[in-house]
Structures are given as structure tokens and as C-alpha cells.
Scaffold this active site. Structure first.
Site, PDB file in Angstrom:
ATOM      1  N   HIS A   6      21.043 -27.547  -3.127  1.00 58.06           N
ATOM      2  CA  HIS A   6      21.467 -26.352  -3.850  1.00 58.06           C
ATOM      3  C   HIS A   6      22.840 -25.886  -3.360  1.00 58.06           C
ATOM      4  O   HIS A   6      23.686 -25.451  -4.162  1.00 58.06           O
ATOM      5  CB  HIS A   6      20.421 -25.257  -3.658  1.00 58.06           C
ATOM      6  CG  HIS A   6      20.744 -23.982  -4.354  1.00 58.06           C
ATOM      7  ND1 HIS A   6      20.915 -22.796  -3.687  1.00 58.06           N
ATOM      8  CD2 HIS A   6      20.966 -23.699  -5.667  1.00 58.06           C
ATOM      9  CE1 HIS A   6      21.203 -21.834  -4.540  1.00 58.06           C
ATOM     10  NE2 HIS A   6      21.244 -22.351  -5.751  1.00 58.06           N
ATOM     11  N   GLU A  52      22.133 -14.711  -2.958  1.00 56.43           N
ATOM     12  CA  GLU A  52      21.205 -15.209  -3.976  1.00 56.43           C
ATOM     13  C   GLU A  52      19.773 -15.241  -3.432  1.00 56.43           C
ATOM     14  O   GLU A  52      18.819 -14.833  -4.104  1.00 56.43           O
ATOM     15  CB  GLU A  52      21.633 -16.598  -4.421  1.00 56.43           C
ATOM     16  CG  GLU A  52      20.776 -17.200  -5.537  1.00 56.43           C
ATOM     17  CD  GLU A  52      21.235 -18.586  -5.961  1.00 56.43           C
ATOM     18  OE1 GLU A  52      20.631 -19.137  -6.890  1.00 56.43           O
ATOM     19  OE2 GLU A  52      22.198 -19.116  -5.367  1.00 56.43           O
ATOM     20  N   GLU A  73      25.379 -28.032  -4.995  1.00 58.92           N
ATOM     21  CA  GLU A  73      25.555 -27.665  -6.409  1.00 58.92           C
ATOM     22  C   GLU A  73      26.587 -26.557  -6.549  1.00 58.92           C
ATOM     23  O   GLU A  73      27.473 -26.605  -7.405  1.00 58.92           O
ATOM     24  CB  GLU A  73      24.222 -27.221  -7.004  1.00 58.92           C
ATOM     25  CG  GLU A  73      24.308 -26.730  -8.440  1.00 58.92           C
ATOM     26  CD  GLU A  73      23.410 -25.548  -8.723  1.00 58.92           C
ATOM     27  OE1 GLU A  73      23.941 -24.484  -9.127  1.00 58.92           O
ATOM     28  OE2 GLU A  73      22.188 -25.680  -8.532  1.00 58.92           O
ATOM     29  N   HIS A  74      26.496 -25.549  -5.683  1.00 60.12           N
ATOM     30  CA  HIS A  74      27.474 -24.461  -5.711  1.00 60.12           C
ATOM     31  C   HIS A  74      28.882 -24.969  -5.410  1.00 60.12           C
ATOM     32  O   HIS A  74      29.850 -24.594  -6.067  1.00 60.12           O
ATOM     33  CB  HIS A  74      27.091 -23.391  -4.675  1.00 60.12           C
ATOM     34  CG  HIS A  74      26.059 -22.427  -5.138  1.00 60.12           C
ATOM     35  ND1 HIS A  74      26.297 -21.078  -5.256  1.00 60.12           N
ATOM     36  CD2 HIS A  74      24.774 -22.605  -5.519  1.00 60.12           C
ATOM     37  CE1 HIS A  74      25.205 -20.458  -5.683  1.00 60.12           C
ATOM     38  NE2 HIS A  74      24.256 -21.372  -5.844  1.00 60.12           N
TER      39      HIS A  74
END
Length: 449
Positions: free
Chosen positions: A68, A148, A71-72
Site C-alpha cells: 500500500h 489514512e 501504491e502511494h
């Protein structure tokens, strides 16, 4: 199409017509890159996705959350484009771009007009192959991801969902949260994320899928050109990465009852047990079962829990499937004082379904709901693009709408009851977030069991 079309990894070219006269083509390059398209008559736009079959379950200890995190970072710039350049590329043509990290894959995607396909391919290719993982951006994005995670931790439904996977699947990698934890993100290093990047973003890992107004030959040429410009040597032979083993894993249940104490007005309640694999032949049966049981306003859970008793506003069931494990779950948001009663009612409805089966009328409604929802979803190129990706990465076959409806028509009431009985025999896990006492569910599972 009269049946599903298999996607062998060693076949370089496939082409066939699907429902609605859509043209599906698939090319496997010698380097292992796979490119699939679905040309939909009358479309003026398209959705393009760049997939790698690596998700949170593939992370090694010390790297949890890296998928993840990466991905950012792929949106934060390359040697030829800044993060702002990437954003402008899509904004100035009215397009959309985003990404998703899942438990078994990651996808970077964009939706644009047909005339902007070349731009989308160039930008997504640059992002995926050439991210600089800039040290300053790395630290900036660490803060973004921590925010997040904090946002998710403030959402009791998100907290319940994460703990539910952990409770049902125990120590299986699928039980881990996709985004990692605050602790693992604080401990993540640029070197570690880069190792994850280099190990999993290679030609043999890449799947490109496009649906809508697309010419396959032009797509392939554009992808090859962009990859070579990025420095990938496509002349080196490589077989596509093999698909995941689809044999059921041995699942050891986590905690049977998990209560996260929060001073909330409502309890977020999840109850469930192991389900079936994504490739299980009974996945259509599971869809019918889920529709009848908790898939809409006419479903048993909605009628029994909300309409007849007024015990919840939101109540439904769900059944995610993965390569070697699956879950079946029931959700309800209810008053903390009613949580025990609602839990008993959810389980009793499942056992009633397992013991007494379903009616002809319920089967008819489920068939109508599923067939209609499938047809409507395919009006969107996003859905078609995702279907191509899942077909290639997970299923190894493509089933169009006609084939899906044919399979749906084969499901019987006995099939549904047998699957419900199998689910009902599974180990029950209860997860609740709210102002609850430790003995809230003692009538179902004794405290300490």
C-alpha cells in the site's frame, strides 16, 4: 461465446467475441507481459488498468504495509514527471486516475476518452516502471498514510472489518490489514519498500487490461513502446508469473469473540465463518445464497432484522473469496443493548436457511437481481476492465454475461441449502465495536471459549 474461455499462460494470442458483440483479445509478449482488451461497440471512452499480482498477503515480516505504501509512492514522481505533472495529465483531459491495493493484487487505473489512450498508457507506464521513491516524498507520504490509518481507526465499521478478517482467518496472511498498522508504517524504510518494488514490478508480473473504445493492435504497440522507453528489456524471454495455488489453505480460527470497546451510540457487529475460494465452482451458488440471505431489501436479513423488528438500519451479508481461502459474513449496525439479540437472530437465520432451504420465489428473485445487476454493471468500462484483470490474474478464464447467466440458471435450491449447511457448520467468529460488555455474546459463545 458458448462457454468460458480459458487463459493459458503459454498461449501468445487469443481472440473471441463475447456477449453484445464485444471483441476480446489477449496478447502474451515473450517477456511475460500480458495485454488484454475488450472492444465495446458504441463506446467513446475506455478504462485502462495496470495490474501486478502482489497484494498485502505477499508481504514478508518487516514489510507489512509496503504494498500500500508503494501504491502511494508511484504517484509521487518519476525522472521525467513530477507528481503535479501526473495529476495534470489526467485533469486537463477530464480523466480520472487512481489505484487500489488489495490482498492479492494491486491495480493502477485511469478512465479517459478514447483519444487519450496513448497519454494514459504513457503516464501509467512511467509511474509503474520508473518511480524514483524520492526520500523526501517517502517521508511526506508516510505522514499521509498514517493519517489514512488514523481515519480508518476512527471509523468503527472499518475497525470491525479489519478485526473480522483477523478473527476468521487467524494467522493466515489474508487476515492481515491491507495498509499495515501505524507501527509497521512508522518502521517502514525506503530501502525495504524499494526491495518490494524491484522484486514484484517486472515484465512477467505486469498485466494491462483495457475496456471500451480500444483498438488492440494500437494498444499493444503503445504499451511496448512505453515500456521500452522506460528501460524495460522486452527481448529477454520470461514466462508470466504463475497464478496462485487454488487449494484450500488450513485455516486456524483467531478469537471466537472480539469486542473493541468504544463509547459509541451504535454497535458495529460482524458475524461469520470461513467461506469458499474465488475459483470454487460453487461461487455462483454463493452469489445466489448471498442474494437471498442478505443481498438486498427483500433479503431475509433485511426483512427479519430491520423490517419486522426494527433492530438495525443497515444489515447485510457478504462473501469475499480469495485464491486459497474465503469468508462468509453478516453485518448489522444496532444499539449496543440489542447486539446480543441481533447476533442470535443473524445466526438463527443462517441455520434456518441451512435446515429448511429456500423457496422457488426466492430463487426467482435472486436470479433476477443477479442477472440485472450484472448487466447494468457492464454498462461501465471500469467493471469490464476489472473483469479482464480478475479473469487473467485470479480465475484463468473469461466468462461473459451469457455464460454467467447460463451458470446462474444451473443453480438449484438444493445447491443453495447444501452450501448454507456447510457454512453453518463452520467455526463462528463474532466481532463487535461499541459500548458493549464482555459477556454480550455469552449466550452464543461462552466467555473464554
Amino acid at each position: 461465446m458458448n462457454a468460458a474461455v480459458k487463459f493459458p499462460l503459454n498461449v501468445p494470442e487469443l481472440s473471441f467475441r463475447a456477449a453484445g458483440d464485444a471483441l476480446v483479445r489477449r496478447t502474451v509478449l515473450p517477456s511475460g507481459v500480458r495485454i488484454l482488451s475488450e472492444q465495446v461497440p458504441g463506446s467513446r471512452s475506455l478504462t485502462v488498468g495496470y495490474w501486478v499480482a502482489v497484494g498485502s498477503r505477499d508481504e514478508l515480516p518487516g514489510h507489512f504495509g509496503s504494498t500500500h505504501f508503494l501504491e502511494h509512492l508511484l504517484f509521487k514522481g518519476t525522472p521525467t514527471r513530477t507528481a503535479f505533472d501526473i495529476a495534470i495529465s489526467f485533469d486537463e483531459v477530464g480523466g480520472e486516475h487512481n489505484a487500489m491495493t488489495a490482498k492479492e493484487y494491486t491495480c493502477y487505473y485511469a478512465k479517459v476518452q478514447d483519444r487519450d489512450l496513448s497519454m494514459a498508457v504513457e503516464v501509467l507506464t512511467d509511474m509503474l516502471t520508473s518511480s524514483t521513491l524520492d526520500a523526501i516524498e517517502f517521508e511526506t507520504e508516510r505522514g499521509v498514510i498514517l493519517e489514512e490509518l488514523a481515519m480508518a481507526d476512527d471509523d468503527p465499521a472499518d475497525v470491525a472489518s479489519e478485526r473480522f478478517f483477523e478473527a476468521v482467518l487467524g494467522g493466515h496472511p489474508l487476515g492481515r490489514p491491507i495498509g499495515g498498522s501505524a507501527q509497521t508504517i512508522r518502521g517502514a524504510t525506503r530501502t525495504g519498500v524499494n526491495e518490494h518494488y524491484q522484486a514484484n514490478y517486472r515484465p512477467q508480473d505486469l498485466v494491462v487490461t483495457v475496456a471500451g473504445a480500444v483498438d488492440h493492435d494500437a494498444l499493444v504497440a503503445g504499451v511496448v513502446r512505453a515500456l521500452e522507453l522506460a528501460g524495460w528489456d522486452l527481448s529477454v524471454p520470461a514466462a508470466p508469473v504463475v497464478r496462485r495455488v487454488d487449494h484450500p489453505a488450513t485455516i486456524t480460527q483467531g478469537k471466537s469473540v472480539t469486542i473493541v470497546h468504544r463509547p459509541l451510540e451504535q454497535a458495529n457487529l460482524l458475524i461469520g465463518m470461513p467461506g469458499i475460494l474465488a475459483t470454487d465452482d460453487r461461487r455462483v451458488t454463493m452469489s445466489v445464497l448471498n442474494s437471498i440471505f442478505g443481498g438486498g431489501m427483500s433479503s431475509r436479513l433485511f426483512q427479519e432484522v430491520r423490517e419486522k423488528r426494527g433492530l438495525a438500519y443497515s444489515v447485510y451479508s457478504f462473501a469475499p473469496g480469495y485464491s486459497d481461502a474465503g469468508l462468509f459474513g453478516m453485518y448489522a449496525g444496532c444499539s449496543p443493548a440489542k447486539a446480543g439479540q441481533v447476533a442470535e437472530l443473524l445466526l438463527s437465520e443462517l441455520h434456518r436457511l441451512a435446515e429448511h432451504g429456500v423457496t422457488d420465489e426466492e430463487m426467482r428473485r435472486a436470479a433476477g437481481q443477479l442477472s440485472g445487476a450484472s448487466a447494468l454493471a457492464l454498462e461501465d468500462s471500469d467493471t469490464r476492465m476489472s473483469r479482464l484483470g480478475r479473469s487473467e490474474i485470479t480465475l484463468g478464464e473469461f466468462a461473459d454475461l451469457d455464460e454467467a447467466l447460463r451458470r446462474l440458471a444451473l443453480v438449484t435450491k438444493d445447491d443453495v441449502q447444501e452450501l448454507a449447511a456447510e457454512l453453518a457448520r463452520g467455526p463462528v467468529s463474532i466481532v463487535a465495536v461499541g459500548a458493549l460488555s464482555d459477556d454480550t455474546f455469552a449466550s452464543i459463545i461462552p466467555v473464554g471459549a
